[in-house]
Design a protein around this motif. Structure first.
Motif, PDB file in Angstrom:
ATOM      1  N   LEU A 148       0.736  -1.384   0.033  1.00 43.26           N
ATOM      2  CA  LEU A 148       0.071   0.074  -0.103  1.00 43.26           C
ATOM      3  C   LEU A 148       0.950   1.101   0.079  1.00 43.26           C
ATOM      4  O   LEU A 148       1.765   1.239   0.806  1.00 43.26           O
ATOM      5  CB  LEU A 148      -0.899   0.027   1.237  1.00 43.26           C
ATOM      6  CG  LEU A 148      -2.020  -1.125   1.272  1.00 43.26           C
ATOM      7  CD1 LEU A 148      -2.729  -0.885   2.574  1.00 43.26           C
ATOM      8  CD2 LEU A 148      -2.983  -1.002   0.138  1.00 43.26           C
ATOM      9  N   GLN A 149       0.630   2.269  -0.952  1.00 41.84           N
ATOM     10  CA  GLN A 149       1.278   3.362  -1.010  1.00 41.84           C
ATOM     11  C   GLN A 149       0.674   4.404   0.254  1.00 41.84           C
ATOM     12  O   GLN A 149      -0.411   4.121   0.620  1.00 41.84           O
ATOM     13  CB  GLN A 149       1.091   3.969  -2.285  1.00 41.84           C
ATOM     14  CG  GLN A 149       1.583   2.977  -3.381  1.00 41.84           C
ATOM     15  CD  GLN A 149       3.150   2.787  -3.195  1.00 41.84           C
ATOM     16  OE1 GLN A 149       3.830   3.691  -3.092  1.00 41.84           O
ATOM     17  NE2 GLN A 149       3.490   1.377  -3.475  1.00 41.84           N
ATOM     18  N   PRO A 150       1.543   5.478   0.426  1.00 39.24           N
ATOM     19  CA  PRO A 150       1.137   6.443   1.257  1.00 39.24           C
ATOM     20  C   PRO A 150      -0.042   7.080   1.008  1.00 39.24           C
ATOM     21  O   PRO A 150      -0.518   7.263  -0.198  1.00 39.24           O
ATOM     22  CB  PRO A 150       1.960   7.486   1.360  1.00 39.24           C
ATOM     23  CG  PRO A 150       3.380   6.792   0.877  1.00 39.24           C
ATOM     24  CD  PRO A 150       2.817   5.527  -0.196  1.00 39.24           C
ATOM     25  N   HIS A 151      -1.126   7.034   2.104  1.00 38.28           N
ATOM     26  CA  HIS A 151      -2.404   7.831   1.958  1.00 38.28           C
ATOM     27  C   HIS A 151      -3.301   6.970   0.607  1.00 38.28           C
ATOM     28  O   HIS A 151      -3.819   7.778  -0.014  1.00 38.28           O
ATOM     29  CB  HIS A 151      -2.315   9.303   1.913  1.00 38.28           C
ATOM     30  CG  HIS A 151      -1.383  10.147   2.561  1.00 38.28           C
ATOM     31  ND1 HIS A 151      -1.534   9.908   3.844  1.00 38.28           N
ATOM     32  CD2 HIS A 151      -0.484  10.673   2.389  1.00 38.28           C
ATOM     33  CE1 HIS A 151      -0.595  10.554   4.510  1.00 38.28           C
ATOM     34  NE2 HIS A 151       0.139  11.021   3.678  1.00 38.28           N
ATOM     35  N   GLU A 152      -3.149   5.853   0.715  1.00 38.78           N
ATOM     36  CA  GLU A 152      -3.878   5.152  -0.429  1.00 38.78           C
ATOM     37  C   GLU A 152      -5.098   4.165   0.239  1.00 38.78           C
ATOM     38  O   GLU A 152      -5.067   3.471   0.979  1.00 38.78           O
ATOM     39  CB  GLU A 152      -2.838   4.147  -1.138  1.00 38.78           C
ATOM     40  CG  GLU A 152      -3.282   3.411  -2.406  1.00 38.78           C
ATOM     41  CD  GLU A 152      -2.452   2.669  -3.269  1.00 38.78           C
ATOM     42  OE1 GLU A 152      -2.854   2.495  -4.426  1.00 38.78           O
ATOM     43  OE2 GLU A 152      -1.748   2.126  -2.453  1.00 38.78           O
ATOM     44  N   ALA A 153      -6.034   4.081  -0.681  1.00 37.76           N
ATOM     45  CA  ALA A 153      -7.042   2.984  -0.116  1.00 37.76           C
ATOM     46  C   ALA A 153      -7.317   2.313  -1.647  1.00 37.76           C
ATOM     47  O   ALA A 153      -7.375   3.025  -2.925  1.00 37.76           O
ATOM     48  CB  ALA A 153      -8.342   4.138   0.002  1.00 37.76           C
ATOM     49  N   ILE A 154      -7.557   1.117  -1.239  1.00 39.99           N
ATOM     50  CA  ILE A 154      -7.649   0.184  -2.402  1.00 39.99           C
ATOM     51  C   ILE A 154      -8.981  -0.702  -2.057  1.00 39.99           C
ATOM     52  O   ILE A 154      -9.346  -1.093  -0.904  1.00 39.99           O
ATOM     53  CB  ILE A 154      -6.443  -0.799  -2.374  1.00 39.99           C
ATOM     54  CG1 ILE A 154      -5.276   0.027  -2.889  1.00 39.99           C
ATOM     55  CG2 ILE A 154      -6.775  -1.705  -3.486  1.00 39.99           C
ATOM     56  CD1 ILE A 154      -4.092  -0.863  -2.988  1.00 39.99           C
ATOM     57  N   VAL A 155      -9.925  -0.933  -3.116  1.00 36.02           N
ATOM     58  CA  VAL A 155     -11.108  -1.892  -3.203  1.00 36.02           C
ATOM     59  C   VAL A 155     -10.603  -2.965  -3.915  1.00 36.02           C
ATOM     60  O   VAL A 155     -10.403  -3.045  -5.193  1.00 36.02           O
ATOM     61  CB  VAL A 155     -12.329  -1.473  -3.586  1.00 36.02           C
ATOM     62  CG1 VAL A 155     -13.563  -2.070  -3.343  1.00 36.02           C
ATOM     63  CG2 VAL A 155     -12.427   0.177  -2.712  1.00 36.02           C
ATOM     64  N   ILE A 156     -10.726  -4.330  -3.382  1.00 38.20           N
ATOM     65  CA  ILE A 156     -10.296  -5.594  -4.039  1.00 38.20           C
ATOM     66  C   ILE A 156     -11.460  -6.496  -4.012  1.00 38.20           C
ATOM     67  O   ILE A 156     -12.066  -6.814  -2.899  1.00 38.20           O
ATOM     68  CB  ILE A 156      -9.096  -6.125  -3.569  1.00 38.20           C
ATOM     69  CG1 ILE A 156      -7.845  -5.103  -3.724  1.00 38.20           C
ATOM     70  CG2 ILE A 156      -8.463  -7.488  -4.225  1.00 38.20           C
ATOM     71  CD1 ILE A 156      -6.514  -5.675  -3.001  1.00 38.20           C
ATOM     72  N   LYS A 157     -11.841  -7.154  -5.094  1.00 36.25           N
ATOM     73  CA  LYS A 157     -12.749  -8.043  -5.300  1.00 36.25           C
ATOM     74  C   LYS A 157     -11.872  -9.466  -4.994  1.00 36.25           C
ATOM     75  O   LYS A 157     -11.286  -9.761  -5.960  1.00 36.25           O
ATOM     76  CB  LYS A 157     -13.730  -8.097  -6.604  1.00 36.25           C
ATOM     77  CG  LYS A 157     -14.947  -9.134  -6.381  1.00 36.25           C
ATOM     78  CD  LYS A 157     -15.706  -8.799  -7.619  1.00 36.25           C
ATOM     79  CE  LYS A 157     -16.989  -9.703  -7.461  1.00 36.25           C
ATOM     80  NZ  LYS A 157     -17.784  -9.576  -8.692  1.00 36.25           N
ATOM     81  N   LEU A 158     -12.372 -10.090  -3.901  1.00 33.22           N
ATOM     82  CA  LEU A 158     -11.537 -11.190  -3.745  1.00 33.22           C
ATOM     83  C   LEU A 158     -12.197 -12.481  -4.343  1.00 33.22           C
ATOM     84  O   LEU A 158     -13.363 -12.627  -4.588  1.00 33.22           O
ATOM     85  CB  LEU A 158     -11.265 -11.621  -2.092  1.00 33.22           C
ATOM     86  CG  LEU A 158     -10.877 -10.562  -1.209  1.00 33.22           C
ATOM     87  CD1 LEU A 158     -10.854 -10.971   0.160  1.00 33.22           C
ATOM     88  CD2 LEU A 158      -9.502 -10.478  -1.913  1.00 33.22           C
ATOM     89  N   PHE A 159     -11.512 -13.402  -4.839  1.00 34.44           N
ATOM     90  CA  PHE A 159     -11.662 -14.761  -5.320  1.00 34.44           C
ATOM     91  C   PHE A 159     -10.709 -15.769  -5.168  1.00 34.44           C
ATOM     92  O   PHE A 159      -9.616 -15.539  -4.930  1.00 34.44           O
ATOM     93  CB  PHE A 159     -12.195 -14.607  -6.956  1.00 34.44           C
ATOM     94  CG  PHE A 159     -10.901 -14.250  -7.850  1.00 34.44           C
ATOM     95  CD1 PHE A 159      -9.882 -15.070  -8.156  1.00 34.44           C
ATOM     96  CD2 PHE A 159     -10.690 -12.936  -8.082  1.00 34.44           C
ATOM     97  CE1 PHE A 159      -8.651 -14.666  -8.886  1.00 34.44           C
ATOM     98  CE2 PHE A 159      -9.424 -12.270  -8.801  1.00 34.44           C
ATOM     99  CZ  PHE A 159      -8.571 -13.379  -9.280  1.00 34.44           C
ATOM    100  N   LYS A 160     -11.200 -17.122  -5.194  1.00 32.09           N
ATOM    101  CA  LYS A 160     -10.378 -18.311  -5.157  1.00 32.09           C
ATOM    102  C   LYS A 160      -9.561 -18.361  -6.318  1.00 32.09           C
ATOM    103  O   LYS A 160      -9.938 -17.915  -7.199  1.00 32.09           O
ATOM    104  CB  LYS A 160     -11.185 -19.495  -4.986  1.00 32.09           C
ATOM    105  CG  LYS A 160     -12.206 -19.489  -3.637  1.00 32.09           C
ATOM    106  CD  LYS A 160     -12.816 -20.854  -3.311  1.00 32.09           C
ATOM    107  CE  LYS A 160     -13.438 -20.910  -2.114  1.00 32.09           C
ATOM    108  NZ  LYS A 160     -14.499 -21.976  -1.831  1.00 32.09           N
ATOM    109  N   GLU A 161      -8.286 -18.805  -5.927  1.00 28.89           N
ATOM    110  CA  GLU A 161      -7.461 -18.916  -6.984  1.00 28.89           C
ATOM    111  C   GLU A 161      -7.951 -19.952  -8.222  1.00 28.89           C
ATOM    112  O   GLU A 161      -8.609 -21.097  -8.187  1.00 28.89           O
ATOM    113  CB  GLU A 161      -6.187 -19.775  -6.557  1.00 28.89           C
ATOM    114  CG  GLU A 161      -4.781 -19.843  -7.340  1.00 28.89           C
ATOM    115  CD  GLU A 161      -3.685 -19.926  -6.899  1.00 28.89           C
ATOM    116  OE1 GLU A 161      -2.587 -20.277  -7.580  1.00 28.89           O
ATOM    117  OE2 GLU A 161      -3.809 -20.461  -5.656  1.00 28.89           O
ATOM    118  N   GLY A 162      -7.798 -19.339  -9.320  1.00 25.28           N
ATOM    119  CA  GLY A 162      -8.062 -20.202 -10.581  1.00 25.28           C
ATOM    120  C   GLY A 162      -9.563 -19.828 -10.902  1.00 25.28           C
ATOM    121  O   GLY A 162     -10.295 -20.634 -11.967  1.00 25.28           O
ATOM    122  N   SER A 163     -10.400 -19.165 -10.352  1.00 26.88           N
ATOM    123  CA  SER A 163     -11.765 -18.869 -10.571  1.00 26.88           C
ATOM    124  C   SER A 163     -12.071 -17.196 -10.248  1.00 26.88           C
ATOM    125  O   SER A 163     -11.323 -16.759  -9.492  1.00 26.88           O
ATOM    126  CB  SER A 163     -12.591 -19.510  -9.680  1.00 26.88           C
ATOM    127  OG  SER A 163     -12.753 -19.260  -8.327  1.00 26.88           O
TER     128      SER A 163
END
Length: 479
Positions: A462-477
């Motif tokens: 994570l970079q300074p003052h950074e916000a990230i939204v990630i959609k998680l999924f199982k590996e390979g799908s």
């Protein structure tokens, strides 16, 4: 010498191949005819009794019936068990949302626009309505229309000149055409409604305030906002106002009452020791405490962490930034507002500078993700604390650096991870953190709008003052 020398003459010498054949002469046939078939019983189909004997007798029929019956019973049992498993298994329940629960709010002060740009201020807002709608804005909160010393008698006369009321009505008309609802802010106004001597004693004391509500509701206003410190914040007044709302409300055009929370905890109703959630539709909460100075990074981190760790009540919240934060943290706070349970309310002046366009791009990305993803709209909320006692690959770069904050929005098997690096230093994620989460994910958006494609939580920094939204999924799908 005679040619015919008896029966054993030359022409009657038998051939070795034809010994024993009839005639034994050259006149005998070369091909031996096949023997005639023996006369016997002709082929006939088997009778039913013979078939039953060969198939095992009458008992075999019962066995076959039992086998067919067993097959269908097994199939029906498997179907019933499958239905029972699906019925008993926990699954997310879809809750129908009202229009204010799905809308993005935009706070606007028309009086400031009138002072800065004259009569063109309201016209500028009307021209920007299609642009705001394209950003996903569903409602405007008009602030500063009425003076603080205003009474219910002059709630129908806004602004400092006679033209302002006409412009506001024009704004209401254009906003309804654009599909943007309007909420009027009555916060910090005297709505107690001192009884006039000319009125009968049996008339309600806030008759003028009720008249003002009906006046603006007829103009197309979708709701009103008051503070939890106002005199109107009482059970008697709110009950009367909700009765007026029912006169103008429909299933699609329901009118709302917004209460602005001025403290860390929503105050109870005036003259009452409890909070009646049925009186209020929406509570507007501030993420940061109000202050006259810009809050430090640590103060921002403490305020954000306090809200993430404290579960919300039964009333639907509208989130605002509230306090003052540094320029580097504004986009991070926008990501936080757009991903928290509730509705966001952005308080910005309409401008077309480069920074505003960048913020609009981030706002649009978050708005579109929120509108099409159930997990971000009404999914469950889970705060994910970091293991601060870890010494290897710690998420802290220094003891004074604020921690990385994270939470999860989930709906069924879909999970969105929101990471907030409030501090000014780079933070790698600890592989031991949240080991039960899927390792892989795909970027939805980030404050820098420079995160694309898939990623792994084990290699993310994570970079300074950074916000990230990630959609998680199982590996390979991909979910």
């Amino acid at each position: 010498m005679p040619l015919n020398a008896g029966d054993t003459g030359y022409g009657s010498v038998p051939s070795p191949r034809l010994q024993g054949a009839a005639g034994g002469s050259e006149a005998a046939p070369l091909l031996i005819p096949e023997p005639e078939p023996e006369s016997g019983r002709q082929w006939e189909p088997m009778s039913r009794r013979e078939l039953e004997v060969i198939a095992g007798g009458p008992g075999w029929r019962k066995v076959r019936c039992y086998l067919v019956l067993l097959f269908w019973l097994t199939w029906v049992s498997m179907l019933a068990v499958s239905i029972a498993i699906i019925t008993i298994s926990p699954r997310p329940v879809v809750t129908p949302l009202r229009w204010w629960q799905k809308s993005l709010f935009y706070q606007l002060e028309p009086e400031l626009l009138l002072e800065a740009r004259g009569s063109e201020g309201i016209s500028a807002v009307c021209e920007q309505l299609p642009f705001l709608r394209s950003l996903g804005v569903g409602a405007l909160i008009l602030e500063g229309l009425f003076k603080r010393e205003a009474s219910p008698l002059n709630l129908t006369a806004v602004g400092r000149n006679l033209d302002t009321e006409t412009q506001i009505q024009h704004l209401l008309l254009d906003s309804n055409k654009a599909g943007v609802k309007v909420v009027l802010d009555f916060c910090e106004l005297d709505l107690s409604g001192h009884q006039d001597a000319t009125r009968n004693s049996h008339e309600p004391s806030n008759f003028s305030a009720s008249h003002a509500l009906r006046y603006w509701l007829e103009k197309g206003v979708a709701g009103f906002a008051i503070c939890d410190t106002d005199a109107a914040y009482s059970e008697k007044t709110l009950l009367e106002w909700r009765g007026i709302f029912r006169e103008f409300s429909t299933e699609e055009e329901e009118r709302i009452m917004v209460v602005k929370q001025t403290a860390d905890v929503l105050r109870p109703l005036n003259n009452s020791g409890q909070i009646n959630a049925t009186m209020v539709d929406v509570v507007m909460r501030s993420i940061l405490p109000y202050s006259h100075h810009i809050l430090s990074t640590q103060e921002v981190a403490d305020a954000v962490q306090k809200h993430l760790q404290t579960p919300e009540g039964d009333v639907w919240p509208i989130w605002t930034v509230g306090g003052k934060a540094s320029h580097d943290l504004k986009k991070l706070l926008m990501v936080l507002m757009m991903t928290l349970p509730g509705s966001p309310a952005v308080h910005e002046q309409i401008n077309q500078t480069q920074d505003k366009r960048s913020s609009a791009a981030l706002f649009t990305s978050l708005s579109r993700s929120r509108s099409r993803e159930e997990a971000l709209l009404y999914g469950s909320f889970t705060f994910l604390p970091f293991n601060t006692s870890s010494t290897s690959n710690s998420t802290f770069s220094s003891p004074s650096s604020p921690p990385v904050l994270a939470f999860l929005r989930s709906w069924g098997c879909v999970h969105f991870l929101v990471l907030l690096n409030i501090g000014p230093e780079v933070h790698p994620l600890d592989p031991n953190w949240a080991s039960n989460l899927p390792e892989a994910g795909v970027f939805v958006t980030s404050t820098g709008m420079d995160r694309l494609g898939s990623t792994s939580l084990y290699t993310l920094q994570l970079q300074p003052h950074e916000a990230i939204v990630i959609k998680l999924f199982k590996e390979g799908s991909y979910s």
